[in-house]
Structures are given as C-alpha cells and as structure tokens.
Design an enzyme around this catalytic site. Structure first.
Site, PDB file in Angstrom:
ATOM      1  N   ASP A  17       1.022  -1.231   0.083  1.00 29.51           N
ATOM      2  CA  ASP A  17       0.039  -0.017  -0.027  1.00 29.51           C
ATOM      3  C   ASP A  17       0.957   1.260  -0.078  1.00 29.51           C
ATOM      4  O   ASP A  17       1.520   1.744   1.090  1.00 29.51           O
ATOM      5  CB  ASP A  17      -0.956   0.052   1.288  1.00 29.51           C
ATOM      6  CG  ASP A  17      -1.736   1.260   1.522  1.00 29.51           C
ATOM      7  OD1 ASP A  17      -1.949   1.921   0.244  1.00 29.51           O
ATOM      8  OD2 ASP A  17      -2.279   1.618   2.403  1.00 29.51           O
ATOM      9  N   ASP A  70      -1.851   5.866  -5.132  1.00 30.47           N
ATOM     10  CA  ASP A  70      -2.059   5.189  -3.804  1.00 30.47           C
ATOM     11  C   ASP A  70      -2.660   3.731  -4.527  1.00 30.47           C
ATOM     12  O   ASP A  70      -3.934   3.540  -5.024  1.00 30.47           O
ATOM     13  CB  ASP A  70      -3.283   5.742  -3.195  1.00 30.47           C
ATOM     14  CG  ASP A  70      -3.593   4.961  -1.838  1.00 30.47           C
ATOM     15  OD1 ASP A  70      -2.939   3.803  -1.818  1.00 30.47           O
ATOM     16  OD2 ASP A  70      -4.554   5.436  -1.159  1.00 30.47           O
TER      17      ASP A  70
END
Length: 506
Positions: free
Chosen positions: A100, A287
C-alpha cells in the site's frame, strides 16, 4: 609486466563481483476472487478515514521542492486490492499482505491476539519461533473507516522476494476490530509511503532496504493486471523496473510533499472538453491501496454526469439552483471572483478556518455553540459546486438557461454518500474518454478502463471508477489516483530522486 597487472586486475574484479549479492526475479503463484460491490464500499470508507486522519501527526511543513531487481507478484483482490506474500522471522513465517503506497507501516496479526475473531482466520506471527526476533513493546494503533487495529511494535527480519531486510520494526496486531478483517483475503499490510505518515515514526520497509544497501537502484515499481481472468494479478518490483511491464518511456513528475506519494497534476478533460479545474495545478497522490480514482465532489459529479452515472439527488443542490441560479450567473458575468460569489450571496462566511454557511454561526451563536446543522453546511457546499459548474460553462460560452438546466442535471448526478455511482453496463461503448494531464502530457482513461464490473448477465453491475472524496485543508483538496489509474499506467516510485513515473502498461 603490464599483462600481469591486467590479470591481477581482472581477478580482483571477478572476485569483487562474486561477493556482490545478485537479486534475481522472484515470481510467486497468485489467487483471485471476483469483484464485489460491498467490498469496494467498505474499502473506500476505510481509505477515506485513513486520509482524513493520517496526516494529523505529520510534520505539515515538510515539503520538497536498469538494475538488479526483486519482484513480488501480486494477487488481484476483486480488482480493488493487490496483495502478495512476505516472510517475517527466522525461519520465515509467511504472510499475505497488501502493498500500500498510501500508508507506511508494516503490520501482521500476532499470536498474542486472543480476543479478536479476525486473528483466528489469518496467519499469526509467533515471536517465540524466530531466532532473530527483538522485543520493543511500544503500543501502536491504526484507525480505519470500519474499525482499527492495535498492538505493539516488534523487530525482526523481513523477507520480500529474495531480499532479507534485517531488524525491521513492525506492528504485531493484537486486536482487529472489524468484520472487514475477518473477511479479508490478506493477513496484514505493508506500507510503501514515506516515514512522515508512519505510526510510531517506524521506518518503512523500502527505506530500510535502501539503508541496508539491498537495492542497486532506489526505486520500486508497480504493474497491476486489470484482467481478472489472468493467472498473474500483477508485480511489484524492488530495485528497478521490468521492461516487459510497460510501453515507451515514463513521464516523471517530482514529489511535491513527502508523506503520501504526492505530485502536481494538470487539467482534466472529459471527452474533448476541459473542466478547467486543474489548469493551475491540483494536488494528487498515487495510492495502490485505493480501488477507485477519487477527487472533489464538484468535478467527480461532472465526470459521472458525462458518463451517465446515477447517484443520489441532492435537494440542497437543486434548491441553490432554483433560488440563487440567476444571481450566481449575474455575479459571475459582472466579474465577481468565483470564490467570492457564495459569500456575497450570504450562503457562506469565513469562520477563521474555512467557508461555511451563514446559518452556521452568527456573532451571538459563536459564543453559544459550535458547528451547524448539516443542511446549512450543505447549502454552502452546493453553492460552491454550482459556481464552479457555472464558471466552467461560461468559459464555453453557454447560454444562461442552458447552463442553469445543465447544473440542475448535475445535481441529480451527485455521487452517493460513499462516493460511488452506478453505470448502465450497456452504455460503456458510448461513454467519453477522461484525460488527466501529468507532466504536461495526456494520460487517457477509456470507459473500459474506468468502469468496474461485477457479476455476469442480468446480475451484472457496473460501477464508475470515479469516486467523490472531499478532504479539508491542509490535506485536501486532493485527487487520489488508485488502481483504476495504476492499471492502465505502469508506475515507478523513485525515492532516490523523489519523483514518480508513468508509462502505458503492457
């Protein structure tokens, strides 16, 4: 004599090369699961809470102005979350984690997690089984939209592909307070953001890799396979890029703020029409932990209207158009600056931190209460959106009646409270392209790329890949380029030169 020195030099060169670790390409088998609407909603809610809260402890003044590679193949989790396998400890205990770029900590469930049912559905780290474990014990907590994880810091070796990162700080989660974690296909999370947003100021794994000299190039790169039927969900490459993952050359832009991987994005074009909203630049982040491409409600509504997405009807929005539409038009025509229109109409006032409705706070009310009714705040927000829409249509020389009618239609296209909008699957072929300008170059998303589909036949549901997410300053306004964007465009995260690169994915 010179040839003797040459032989010695060659021998020393060969000896030196034999001592340098050679990290090859490591590929791991992956599993998949079909897309699920409810999971997209839950994941989006968690990410929204993460962005709203994670910068609170960050230093807000911290601004910036072909190699050996290690590859971690990734699972495609419902076309929304990509995850792979790492090992922690000696011998390594294997965990499935989400990689992430929107967070910075590494956490996995702990064997000391006794009272959270989620822990019993996933692999748990056992410090007693590792010869390289070092106790730290400092408590830690990370809050998400639908729950939180808490536990304590420990230190151990972390294996990523063929790389062994020594003495890495991570969180042993002893409590996972959400049903989301029970159902999740991953055990934990490995953050690839900057240390500035790391809970406990823990050093991110990629930074420890660099500090220990494990990478020949200070880069990691993502290739996300959006084909849900393919065996491989994607690959994360540490130490370089795989030329098979992209076409042409990368366009690089500098990181403008350390924390998230943040950069400045240019204009957004729907079909052939500019929205004008980012002509002067907009803050954006890349992201890998976000499924959708999100941005301010004002512009996402325009995009979703153009592609025929259906959201919830906003009564406040239509009220503003009905009661103040003519005045908004007249003020803009007379030359009043767009950011002053709603203030002059008396719908918004400045409370010292942001513009809010005049119904929120008078001089007397300021002493007796804080905040306001949701309706008052919504009127201010609706007015600001209507002004942006009207200003954009003025640039295109639209007639007054048509512009106000168009704005009224946009009110009906406002996304649902969780930001997602539903699409007619049969209309995908007629939808416009949406183009994002990065580094003065166009990056086009076709309907096939920005629409997420779940189910087949009469059970098929199509979801707009554009979600609304409004973040207050200083974090926002912010565009978040999630997997909807990273799928079509191979992405390079260059922490050596603090830049991000994009190229068409192969």
């Amino acid at each position: 004599m010179w040839h003797k020195y040459l032989l010695v030099a060659v021998y020393l060169w060969a000896l030196t090369c034999s001592l340098v670790p050679a990290y090859g390409l490591v590929r791991i088998g992956l599993k998949k699961r079909p897309l699920d609407l409810q999971t997209i909603k839950a994941a989006r809610a968690e990410r929204e809470a993460n962005y709203r809260g994670s910068l609170k402890g960050m230093n807000q003044n911290h601004y910036l102005g072909s190699s050996d590679e290690d590859i971690v193949p990734l699972n495609n989790y419902m076309d929304a979350q990509y995850y792979g396998e790492i090992g922690i400890g000696s011998p390594p205990q294997n965990f499935t984690v989400i990689f992430d770029t929107g967070s910075s900590n590494l956490w996995v469930p702990s064997s000391k997690c006794y009272f959270s049912i989620a822990c019993y559905f996933h692999t748990r780290y056992k410090s007693s089984k590792s010869s390289t474990y070092t106790a730290i014990g400092t408590s830690a907590k990370i809050t998400y939209g639908s729950g939180s994880i808490s536990g304590f810091f420990s230190q151990d070796n972390v294996e990523v592909g063929d790389l062994v990162v020594k003495n890495q700080d991570f969180i042993e989660a002893t409590k996972e307070g959400s049903l989301t974690f029970v159902l999740a296909k991953f055990d934990g999370l490995l953050g690839l953001g900057f240390q500035e947003i790391s809970v406990g100021n823990a050093t991110p794994v990629w930074q420890t890799m660099a500090e220990q000299g494990l990478l020949s190039d200070d880069v990691f790169s993502f290739w996300l396979n959006r084909d849900t039927t393919a065996e491989v969900g994607g690959e994360l490459v540490f130490g370089g890029v795989d030329s098979k993952h992209y076409k042409g050359k990368h366009t690089y832009v500098p990181v403008t703020r350390k924390g998230y991987w943040q950069f400045e994005m240019g204009d957004i074009v729907i079909g052939n029409l500019s929205t004008g909203v980012c002509e002067g630049g907009c803050a954006a982040v890349v992201d890998s932990g976000t499924s959708l491409l999100t941005g301010p409600t004002t512009i996402v509504t325009e995009i979703n209207h153009a592609i025929g997405a259906e959201g919830v009807v906003s009564a406040e929005c239509k009220q503003v158009v009905s009661q103040y539409g003519d005045l908004i038009w007249d003020l803009l025509i007379s030359g009043v600056q767009p950011d002053q229109v709603c203030k002059q109409l008396g719908l918004c006032v400045f409370n010292g931190a942001q513009y809010v409705s005049t119904g929120i706070e008078t001089v007397v009310e300021k002493e007796s209460r804080e905040g306001s009714s949701a309706g008052d705040s919504a009127l201010c927000t609706a007015c600001e959106m209507a002004v942006v829409w009207a200003q954009n249509q003025l640039k295109q020389k639209g007639a007054k009646d048509k512009v106000l009618s168009y704005i009224n239609e946009l009110c009906e296209s406002l996304p649902s409270p969780l930001g997602e909008s539903i699409i007619d699957c049969n209309s995908i072929s007629s939808m416009p392209n949406v183009t994002f300008t990065i580094g003065d170059k166009p990056f086009v998303l076709t309907p096939e790329q920005y629409i997420l589909k779940t189910g087949e036949g009469i059970a098929a549901i199509c979801i707009s890949g554009f979600g609304a997410l409004d973040l207050a300053p200083p974090t926002g306004p912010l565009w978040i380029l999630g997997d909807v964007f990273m799928g079509p465009y191979h992405t390079v995260f260059d922490f050596g030169d603090l830049r991000i690169g994009f190229a068409e994915a192969a």
